[in-house]
Enzyme design. Structure first.
Site, PDB file in Angstrom:
ATOM      1  N   THR A  38      -5.502   2.898 -21.422  1.00  0.00           N
ATOM      2  CA  THR A  38      -5.173   1.418 -21.872  1.00  0.00           C
ATOM      3  C   THR A  38      -5.720   0.247 -22.195  1.00  0.00           C
ATOM      4  OG1 THR A  38      -4.339   1.956 -19.337  1.00  0.00           O
ATOM      5  CG2 THR A  38      -3.130   2.533 -21.039  1.00  0.00           C
ATOM      6  N   LYS A  54     -17.939   2.293 -19.598  1.00  0.00           N
ATOM      7  CA  LYS A  54     -16.660   2.322 -19.531  1.00  0.00           C
ATOM      8  C   LYS A  54     -16.390   0.521 -20.193  1.00  0.00           C
ATOM      9  CE  LYS A  54     -12.485   2.286 -17.340  1.00  0.00           C
ATOM     10  NZ  LYS A  54     -11.431   3.013 -16.441  1.00  0.00           N
ATOM     11  N   ASP A 108      -2.412   5.844  -8.265  1.00  0.00           N
ATOM     12  CA  ASP A 108      -2.230   6.799  -9.779  1.00  0.00           C
ATOM     13  C   ASP A 108      -3.463   7.921  -9.727  1.00  0.00           C
ATOM     14  OD1 ASP A 108      -1.952   6.563 -12.838  1.00  0.00           O
ATOM     15  OD2 ASP A 108      -3.400   5.541 -13.627  1.00  0.00           O
TER      16      ASP A 108
HETATM   17  N1  LIG Z   1     -17.161   9.040 -16.115  1.00  0.00           N
HETATM   18  C1  LIG Z   1     -16.499  10.172 -17.440  1.00  0.00           C
HETATM   19  N2  LIG Z   1     -17.157  10.911 -18.508  1.00  0.00           N
HETATM   20  C2  LIG Z   1     -16.361  11.327 -19.591  1.00  0.00           C
HETATM   21  N3  LIG Z   1     -15.537  10.966 -19.770  1.00  0.00           N
HETATM   22  C3  LIG Z   1     -14.707   9.362 -19.694  1.00  0.00           C
HETATM   23  C4  LIG Z   1     -15.365   8.983 -18.103  1.00  0.00           C
HETATM   24  N4  LIG Z   1     -14.321   7.746 -17.857  1.00  0.00           N
HETATM   25  C5  LIG Z   1     -13.113   8.150 -18.199  1.00  0.00           C
HETATM   26  N5  LIG Z   1     -13.480   9.342 -19.754  1.00  0.00           N
HETATM   27  C6  LIG Z   1     -13.349   9.300 -20.535  1.00  0.00           C
HETATM   28  O1  LIG Z   1     -12.002   8.251 -21.005  1.00  0.00           O
HETATM   29  C7  LIG Z   1     -10.605   8.991 -21.019  1.00  0.00           C
HETATM   30  C8  LIG Z   1     -10.120   6.994 -20.482  1.00  0.00           C
HETATM   31  O2  LIG Z   1     -10.964   6.701 -19.236  1.00  0.00           O
HETATM   32  P1  LIG Z   1     -10.105   6.342 -18.067  1.00  0.00           P
HETATM   33  O3  LIG Z   1      -9.075   6.857 -17.923  1.00  0.00           O
HETATM   34  O4  LIG Z   1     -10.634   5.611 -17.292  1.00  0.00           O
HETATM   35  O5  LIG Z   1      -9.273   4.564 -19.081  1.00  0.00           O
HETATM   36  P2  LIG Z   1      -8.071   4.007 -18.142  1.00  0.00           P
HETATM   37  O6  LIG Z   1      -7.551   2.645 -19.052  1.00  0.00           O
HETATM   38  O7  LIG Z   1      -8.500   3.560 -16.851  1.00  0.00           O
HETATM   39  O8  LIG Z   1      -6.870   4.827 -19.029  1.00  0.00           O
HETATM   40  P3  LIG Z   1      -5.735   5.051 -18.404  1.00  0.00           P
HETATM   41  O9  LIG Z   1      -4.685   4.587 -19.446  1.00  0.00           O
HETATM   42  O10 LIG Z   1      -5.739   6.100 -17.934  1.00  0.00           O
HETATM   43  O11 LIG Z   1      -5.399   3.686 -17.000  1.00  0.00           O
HETATM   44  C9  LIG Z   1     -10.686   9.519 -19.952  1.00  0.00           C
HETATM   45  O12 LIG Z   1      -9.589  10.392 -20.177  1.00  0.00           O
HETATM   46  C10 LIG Z   1     -11.876  10.150 -19.985  1.00  0.00           C
HETATM   47  O13 LIG Z   1     -11.484  11.112 -21.572  1.00  0.00           O
END
Ligand SMILES: Nc1ncnc2c1ncn2[C@@H]1O[C@H](COP(=O)(O)OP(=O)(O)OP(=O)(O)O)[C@@H](O)[C@H]1O
Lengths: 406, 349
Positions: free
Chosen positions: B19, B39, B135
């Site tokens: 998100t 990220k 979460d």
């Molecule tokens: N360390 C990592 N290694 C590999 N893939 C990753 C890693 N971190 C995240 N991802 C991939 O990226 C996607 C999004 O990451 P993440 O869930 O941390 O983002 P977010 O914005 O916090 O998501 P959410 O909407 O669940 O809160 C994950 O579903 C996963 O597929």
């Protein structure tokens, strides 16, 4: 306590923001010297490019003279004064103790590697308070926040926020001694035989000290939260700390055997480690040795805190006389030697944004996503800590949106 | 040195989207075999400043160093002032994709025990450091090359609040949200995460979400039907919670046999642990620490070694293995992992 220390060593407070007094002094001297050098350079070059008849050059065509710069000692005094302003602003807004304390720590950390001549402390007071709210999970609306402090627009606060984050090396967790104080009070009650009124009075006074003295000094850079707490408690009631320590070191296990101990480190899932009686015996011997060491440290921390007791807030920092005699001249001096390029955070922010925009337009942003280097991205921290004297050299190669640390 | 620092990573293809962030594959420039996840926080609205999610994620990942918590390796800012978090790369997908792939992925009680052990250790470590994750769900449990499960996404985490300080109840994805939050309770504890852990446990066993409510009201209804209606009898004080509302029909708390019928695959001890995580009254719910002391871990079968755990049959993961030119989880991956950590550590001794 040993277990707590092992855990503490993992914290960013220890890894990134703990220094010996000498290390800290060196860092501050360096920040001061670098600021002097770069401000001089900027003043000279802007004077040189200006026509001799131009305004703002009172000396006319004479060789431009540089102002007198603040010394590291003068900077330290100003940083402490503005730290008291952070706390005052926090009181004004009615924030929780943890928020005010975090803001004060952020402020002092910021000015370890940045000179007060480079970035305006007045602005940074509100910037640190704003970020501290976020770090301590208190949602604040930036508009309302600015309003509280009589600011019509919030932009200068946001302009400083990223700058602050970078200086903090994106470590937003500050370990305060408040929780440790609660633990100590519970331990004192468990010992038994101590008058509850006495414990309560000591807790109250120690808490008051914790909300001021360690924040106005370098205590957080040199001591762990429990050391700071014990120092404050001993200022409130020395006898209680002695009892507490006697009690604690009777039970402590020898160093090395009492790490935090992750249960089930292996898939086999053994239960959490339990103490055996043998190490219990050893503990009483080693305990005495540690106790003396601990007492010495607490004494040193106590000395530091006693220089800024809460009464100083009224009697010193809020006194008009002190302000006129000690601080006003320094602020005047600061006005003359501040960085002409950075004293306006908002302007600086706008300029950097504009540069970023132009850059973005001339570069294909997709290229980045397709595997091009992150060449222009600055690694804010890698393996070089602020302890590392090379840090600033590293910083120079980075694209700091605000133009590098110094 | 300077040059290395500046151009340390090469950003590759997009791995996923959340998100508030996009996640990319990254490589160490000096050693392209070393992979990381980058990220990149999405552009934030100017008036808010740095996003709360980013502040929270950074705040906690900077402090929590544990084999079952995703490791933050570095942070940098891109030219557009966006934050980029460099995380250890976790190539084998997440628990959700394993649970869902019922056609191709087979696993048993020993595997569940291993996964649950890793999850419980992560949650215990958070709570022991006074951090609530808020979460926990299967797709926030990512899997490393060696099979280790890592708790990720600390965008909603916060420190334990002092008594009297209110927290928001709008946390935890609905299916994993405990009744106290659904009833609007604003002063809560690690028990909220334990409930989520319990639901992950149940989901691992039955391979479908246990309580997939389609609204908050529906979520409460499902809890009442499956776990019992929260009443003053089984949860003193519940009826004075701000938005306490339950269906008219009062469902009893099911007995052990009902639980065994549905979740018996993990044995009686496993079911006992599951029930204790899904106790309605948060004050009576088992803590993460107590979970670790539970007998289930020491009854047969032994948890599977992480290297031997079933893996995702997803194309993505397979391709990743091929990219690396070796079977995922081979021993050298582990060495590689520790090498990355050493090189990129923050200077900690
Ligand atoms: N360390 C990592 N290694 C590999 N893939 C990753 C890693 N971190 C995240 N991802 C991939 O990226 C996607 C999004 O990451 P993440 O869930 O941390 O983002 P977010 O914005 O916090 O998501 P959410 O909407 O669940 O809160 C994950 O579903 C996963 O597929």
């Amino acid at each position: 306590m040993a277990a707590e220390d092992a855990r503490y060593r993992q914290s960013s407070q220890y890894r990134l923001w703990s220094f010996s007094p000498v290390e800290l002094a060196t860092l501050r001297e360096k920040s001061n010297a670098l600021a002097k050098a770069s401000i001089s350079e900027r003043m000279l070059s802007s004077n040189a490019s200006r026509p001799a008849s131009g305004a703002n050059t009172p000396d006319g065509d004479a060789t431009p003279t540089l102002p007198e710069f603040l010394t590291p000692t003068e900077e330290a005094l100003l940083v402490t004064f503005y730290t008291s302003e952070v706390l005052r602003a926090g009181n004004h807004a009615g924030y929780r103790d943890a928020i005010k304390a975090t803001a004060a720590v952020f402020f002092r950390r910021f000015y370890v590697t940045n000179s007060i001549m480079t970035y305006p402390p007045n602005d940074m007071v509100l910037v640190t308070l704003f970020l501290a709210n976020k770090a301590e999970a208190n949602f604040v609306n930036i508009g309302e926040f600015a309003n509280k402090f009589g600011k019509k627009n919030a932009e200068s606060i946001l302009a400083g926020e990223f700058l602050l984050c970078q200086a903090l090396r994106f470590a937003f967790d500050v370990k305060h001694p408040f929780r440790a104080l609660k633990g100590a009070v519970m331990a004192l009650r468990r010992i038994g035989g101590i008058d509850d009124k006495r414990i309560n009075a000591a807790e109250h006074r120690a808490h008051e000290i914790l909300c001021f003295s360690p924040l106005m000094t370098d205590a957080y850079f040199h001591y762990t939260p429990s050391q700071i707490m014990l120092a404050a408690l001993s200022l409130a009631d020395r006898g209680l700390v002695e009892q507490l320590i006697a009690d604690t070191f009777h039970h402590v296990s020898p160093p090395g055997t009492s790490g935090p101990g992750t249960p089930m480190e292996t898939g086999d899932a053994p239960p959490p480690p339990r103490r055996d009686t043998k190490s219990e015996d050893k503990a009483t011997i080693i305990g005495a040795w540690i106790r003396d060491k601990v007492l010495g440290t607490i004494e040193a921390c106590r000395d530091m805190l006693s220089k800024e007791l809460p009464e100083e807030r009224r009697e010193h920092w809020a006194s008009q006389d002190v302000f006129a005699a000690e601080l006003k001249p320094l602020r005047k001096k600061l006005n003359k030697c501040r960085d002409p390029d950075r004293s306006n955070l908002l302007e600086l922010h706008r300029r950097r944004r504009e540069q970023a925009r132009i850059k973005a337009e001339t570069e294909d942003d997709d290229a980045e996503d397709r595997g091009a280097a992150l060449a222009d991205d600055g690694a804010v921290f890698g393996d070089a800590g602020p302890r590392d004297t090379k840090r600033r050299k590293v910083g120079k190669g980075l694209e700091d949106p605000f133009g590098g640390p110094l | 040195m300077n040059e290395n620092e500046k151009r340390k990573y090469i950003k590759g293809r997009k791995l996923g989207e959340g998100t508030y962030a996009n996640v990319y594959l990254g490589q160490l420039r000096t050693d392209p075999a070393v992979l990381v996840a980058i990220k990149k926080m999405k552009v934030q609205r100017e008036q808010d400043g740095i996003a709360y999610d980013a502040v929270r994620e950074l705040k906690f990942l900077q402090e929590l160093h544990h084999p079952n918590i995703v490791e933050l390796l570095s942070v940098f800012n891109s030219k557009d002032q966006n934050l980029n978090l460099v995380l250890e790369y976790l190539p084998l997908g997440d628990l959700e994709s394993l649970i869902r792939d019922t056609d191709r992925v087979r696993y048993g009680a020993a595997d569940i025990k291993a996964w649950m052990g890793m999850l419980t250790r992560a949650v215990w470590f958070c709570h022991d450091n006074f951090v609530l994750h808020r979460d926990i769900k299967p797709n926030n449990l990512l899997i490393a090359a060696d099979g280790e499960v890592k708790l990720a996404d600390f965008g909603l985490a916060r420190s334990f609040a002092d008594p009297g300080v209110n927290m928001t109840h709008m946390v935890i994805t609905r299916w994993y949200r405990p009744p106290e939050l659904l009833f609007g309770c604003r002063s809560y504890s690690g028990a909220v995460d334990v409930w989520s852990v319990g639901l992950v446990f149940a989901e691992l066993i039955i391979r479908t979400p246990f309580l997939p409510g389609n609204s908050e009201v529906d979520q409460i209804n499902r809890i009442c039907q499956a776990i019992g209606t929260p009443t003053e009898d089984n949860w003193p004080g519940v009826s004075s919670l701000r938005s306490y509302a339950v269906p008219a029909e009062v469902y009893p708390v099911p007995d052990k046999k009902a639980w065994m019928d549905r979740f018996g695959g993990v044995g009686a001890e496993g079911v006992d642990l599951l029930c204790k995580t899904l106790v309605l009254d948060p004050n009576k719910r088992i803590t993460a620490r107590e979970m670790l002391e539970h007998r289930w871990w020491r009854t047969d079968p032994k948890p599977t070694r992480k290297e031997d755990l079933p893996r995702s049959k997803d194309d993505g993961a397979k391709k990743m293995g091929a990219d690396l030119g070796r079977r995922p989880g081979a021993v050298e991956d582990e060495n590689r992992g520790s090498k990355v950590a050493r090189r990129l550590d923050f200077g900690a001794k």
